[in-house]
Design an enzyme around this catalytic site. Structure first.
Site, PDB file in Angstrom:
ATOM      1  N   LYS A   1      16.440  -3.707  11.015  1.00 20.93           N
ATOM      2  CA  LYS A   1      16.774  -2.287  11.039  1.00 20.93           C
ATOM      3  C   LYS A   1      17.353  -1.893  12.394  1.00 20.93           C
ATOM      4  CE  LYS A   1      13.076  -0.796   7.870  1.00 20.93           C
ATOM      5  NZ  LYS A   1      13.872  -0.146   6.829  1.00 20.93           N
TER       6      LYS A   1
ATOM      7  N   ARG B   1       9.093  -4.261  -2.512  1.00 19.29           N
ATOM      8  CA  ARG B   1       9.032  -4.716  -3.910  1.00 19.29           C
ATOM      9  C   ARG B   1       8.579  -6.163  -3.999  1.00 19.29           C
ATOM     10  NH1 ARG B   1      15.251  -3.017  -4.474  1.00 19.29           N
ATOM     11  NH2 ARG B   1      14.592  -1.702  -2.750  1.00 19.29           N
TER      12      ARG B   1
HETATM   13  N1  BES Z   1      10.049   0.761   4.154  1.00 24.92           N
HETATM   14  C1  BES Z   1      11.414   0.880   3.791  1.00 24.92           C
HETATM   15  C2  BES Z   1      11.721   2.205   3.096  1.00 24.92           C
HETATM   16  C3  BES Z   1      11.810   3.405   3.970  1.00 24.92           C
HETATM   17  C4  BES Z   1      12.945   3.690   4.675  1.00 24.92           C
HETATM   18  C5  BES Z   1      10.759   4.285   4.020  1.00 24.92           C
HETATM   19  C6  BES Z   1      13.029   4.826   5.449  1.00 24.92           C
HETATM   20  C7  BES Z   1      10.838   5.411   4.784  1.00 24.92           C
HETATM   21  C8  BES Z   1      11.980   5.699   5.498  1.00 24.92           C
HETATM   22  C9  BES Z   1      11.781  -0.238   2.825  1.00 24.92           C
HETATM   23  O1  BES Z   1      11.130  -1.437   3.001  1.00 24.92           O
HETATM   24  C10 BES Z   1      13.242  -0.502   3.028  1.00 24.92           C
HETATM   25  O2  BES Z   1      13.604  -0.922   4.086  1.00 24.92           O
HETATM   26  N2  BES Z   1      14.035  -0.233   2.005  1.00 24.92           N
HETATM   27  C11 BES Z   1      15.438  -0.414   2.088  1.00 24.92           C
HETATM   28  C12 BES Z   1      15.913  -1.013   0.784  1.00 24.92           C
HETATM   29  C13 BES Z   1      17.352  -1.471   0.821  1.00 24.92           C
HETATM   30  C14 BES Z   1      17.492  -2.649   1.748  1.00 24.92           C
HETATM   31  C15 BES Z   1      17.761  -1.843  -0.578  1.00 24.92           C
HETATM   32  C16 BES Z   1      16.069   0.957   2.325  1.00 24.92           C
HETATM   33  O3  BES Z   1      15.590   1.945   1.776  1.00 24.92           O
HETATM   34  O4  BES Z   1      17.014   1.030   3.096  1.00 24.92           O
HETATM   35 MN    MN Z   2      12.090  -2.651   4.482  1.00 25.43          MN
END
Ligand code: BES
Ligand code: MN
Ligand code: ZN
Length: 500
Positions: free
Chosen positions: A283, A357
């Site tokens: 990230k 997931r």
């Molecule tokens: N934990 C994150 C989701 C999240 C993002 C929660 C921002 C709260 C605020 C999750 O594991 C994630 O990174 N999801 C990705 C999925 C994508 C790579 C398909 C996302 O939401 O960007």
């Molecule tokens: Mn994630």
């Protein structure tokens, strides 16, 4: 905190550090405010002429009123009378409770719940007061060397009611207390830094709950035991970190004499990523600290089981938590890796940041062994859900209309709302993979829906719903911190399914 009822008929005679009475906008006094106004020769009507308008979210403190025994009267704005609702009442109780904490009084009496309001009962209004009082008393201090504010002194909160209705109010207070304690546990776990709140720490917290509550049996599986269960997908995420993973099983079993025989258990499944860096698909640096909140699904399971145990609900409830870190390392998942889940289905990992997931799917398979009546998973799963619903509603996904409607209703009742999202089979297309049974991402469009579609492939043998709490579990900015949502929704739902 201690909760009780106060049934002194003459409100002005009541001795208390802080008495809360409501006033509607446009100067309409509630009966309780009217009593105090008359006893004090018009003290409330006088301020209504000048500085106080009864707007929702506002309050005014009046001290040493003549003819009134309470040390302070806290006049709380209720907003427009025509718009008064369960949410407005809960908001008013929150204002009163926060004022009591702010004034640092030791006890308070709320007359706010004596105002009738459509869609509520004295029980639900008392529940709202107790939950509000506990919420207002929450302080994060675990890693501070000096307290920034004095420790709250509020020890006792009373509902003003009649003797005939005291038992009903007491019932609500008991429920609100359990909800408030569950919410605050979830908040603390969310707020703790990720070097303190590790998977091991969540396991220890669960074990502590097991010691505290007789009805709770707790088991914490270590990496070896998780391997033995065949959770290949969960472990693929965990192996990128040096921090050992845990799989937590909490079981609330009501006492044998009151056990609801013949009813299958209800199962909650929580995402417990104590830190989500994204892994190799790392990230951006800005606000990455907020990914310590990626265990708020797990925290809500712990908070809800705490509430269930405090209430000793007449229903078997099981909490499952898959907890690990998502880190980049030489052992971490790589984009392109194919892993085999506990269900036997293979997954092509196209983005290592779609890890929630990957841990949940194995927990959902594990849930099958309980032959549950229903399974609800709770996860900070997608940024896309935040885009869709913001910070107001949790995203609710289910093909089961009855289960979905019950969860939505519980959310409304508890003031912790969810919004139903689609789950059509047509979205499943997006998860197609050339090299595995499915991919772990479905591309940009409808990102929260394809995440739910992924989970649905592991939840086909029971009734199932998924709550995406990415937007509701914590706040950023000035009020940064975990919210404890959706503990109120879940507890309300479980209470509604436990009525004897
Ligand atoms: N934990 C994150 C989701 C999240 C993002 C929660 C921002 C709260 C605020 C999750 O594991 C994630 O990174 N999801 C990705 C999925 C994508 C790579 C398909 C996302 O939401 O960007
Ligand atoms: Mn994630
Ligand atoms: Zn995550």
């Amino acid at each position: 905190m201690e909760f009780s009822t106060q049934t002194t008929a003459a409100l002005q005679q009541l001795r208390s550090a802080a008495l809360g009475v409501g006033v509607f906008a446009d100067g309409v006094l509630t009966p309780a405010a009217d009593v105090i106004d008359r006893a004090s020769e018009g003290a409330i009507r006088a301020v209504l002429k000048t500085e106080f308008k009864g707007k929702a979210g506002t309050h005014l403190v009046l001290r040493n009123l003549p003819g009134v025994k309470a040390e302070r009267v806290i006049v709380v704005g209720l907003g427009k009378q025509q718009e008064y609702s369960a949410a407005a009442h809960a908001g008013a109780e929150q204002v009163f409770a926060s004022a009591c904490i702010g004034l640092n009084v030791g006890d308070g009496v709320s007359a706010l719940s004596s105002v009738e309001c459509e869609g509520t009962t004295l029980r639900s209004r008392s529940r709202a007061l107790a939950a509000a009082a506990l919420r207002a008393g929450y302080r994060y201090e675990a890693t501070l060397t000096k307290d920034r504010e004095p420790a709250p002194r509020l020890k006792k909160m009373l509902v003003w009611t009649t003797r005939a209705k005291a038992a009903e109010a007491q019932e609500g207070l008991k429920e609100g207390s359990a909800i408030g304690n569950g919410v605050n546990l979830a908040r603390l776990l969310g707020d703790l830094p990720p070097n303190v709140c590790t998977p091991t720490y969540l396991g220890e917290t669960a074990k502590k709950l097991g010691k505290e509550f007789k009805s709770l049996k707790v088991e914490v599986l270590n990496r070896k035991q998780i391997e033995a269960e065949g959770m290949g997908s969960f472990l693929s995420v965990a192996k990128g970190s040096d921090e050992p993973p845990v799989f937590i099983v909490l079981r609330h079993a009501p006492a044998a004499d009151k056990k609801d025989k013949g009813k299958a258990p209800l199962v909650l499944v929580g995402k417990g990523l104590t830190f989500d860096s994204g892994g190799i698909s790392i990230k951006p640096a800005a606000n990455m600290d907020e990914m310590k909140y990626d265990m708020c699904g797990a925290a809500s399971v712990l908070g809800t089981l705490r509430a269930v145990a405090e209430l000793d609900l007449n229903r078997e409830v099981i909490g499952l938590i898959a907890s690990c870190e998502n880190m980049p390392s030489a052992r971490a998942n790589k984009p392109g890796d194919v892993v085999t889940s506990m269900s036997g289905q293979t997954i092509e990992i196209l983005n290592t940041d779609a890890e929630g997931r990957l841990v949940l799917c194995d927990a959902l398979t594990y849930a099958e062994r309980f032959k549950p009546e229903a399974v609800i998973d709770i996860a900070t799963l997608t940024g896309a859900c935040v885009v869709a619903l913001g910070h107001v509603n949790s995203g609710l996904f289910s093909k089961d209309d009855e289960l979905a409607n019950d969860l939505l209703a519980a959310g409304r009742e508890a003031g912790d709302t969810a919004w139903r999202m689609p789950l059509d089979d047509a979205y499943q297309e997006q998860l197609r993979s050339k090299f595995a049974d499915m991919a772990n991402i479905g591309g940009m469009p409808a990102g929260s829906v394809t995440a739910a579609c992924f989970l649905s492939r592991y939840a086909s043998s029971y009734r199932w719903a998924h709550l995406d709490i990415a937007g509701t579990a914590w706040k950023s900015g000035k009020e940064k911190g975990a919210t404890g949502r959706p503990v109120p929704l879940l507890t309300q739902f479980l209470m509604s399914r436990s009525e004897a």
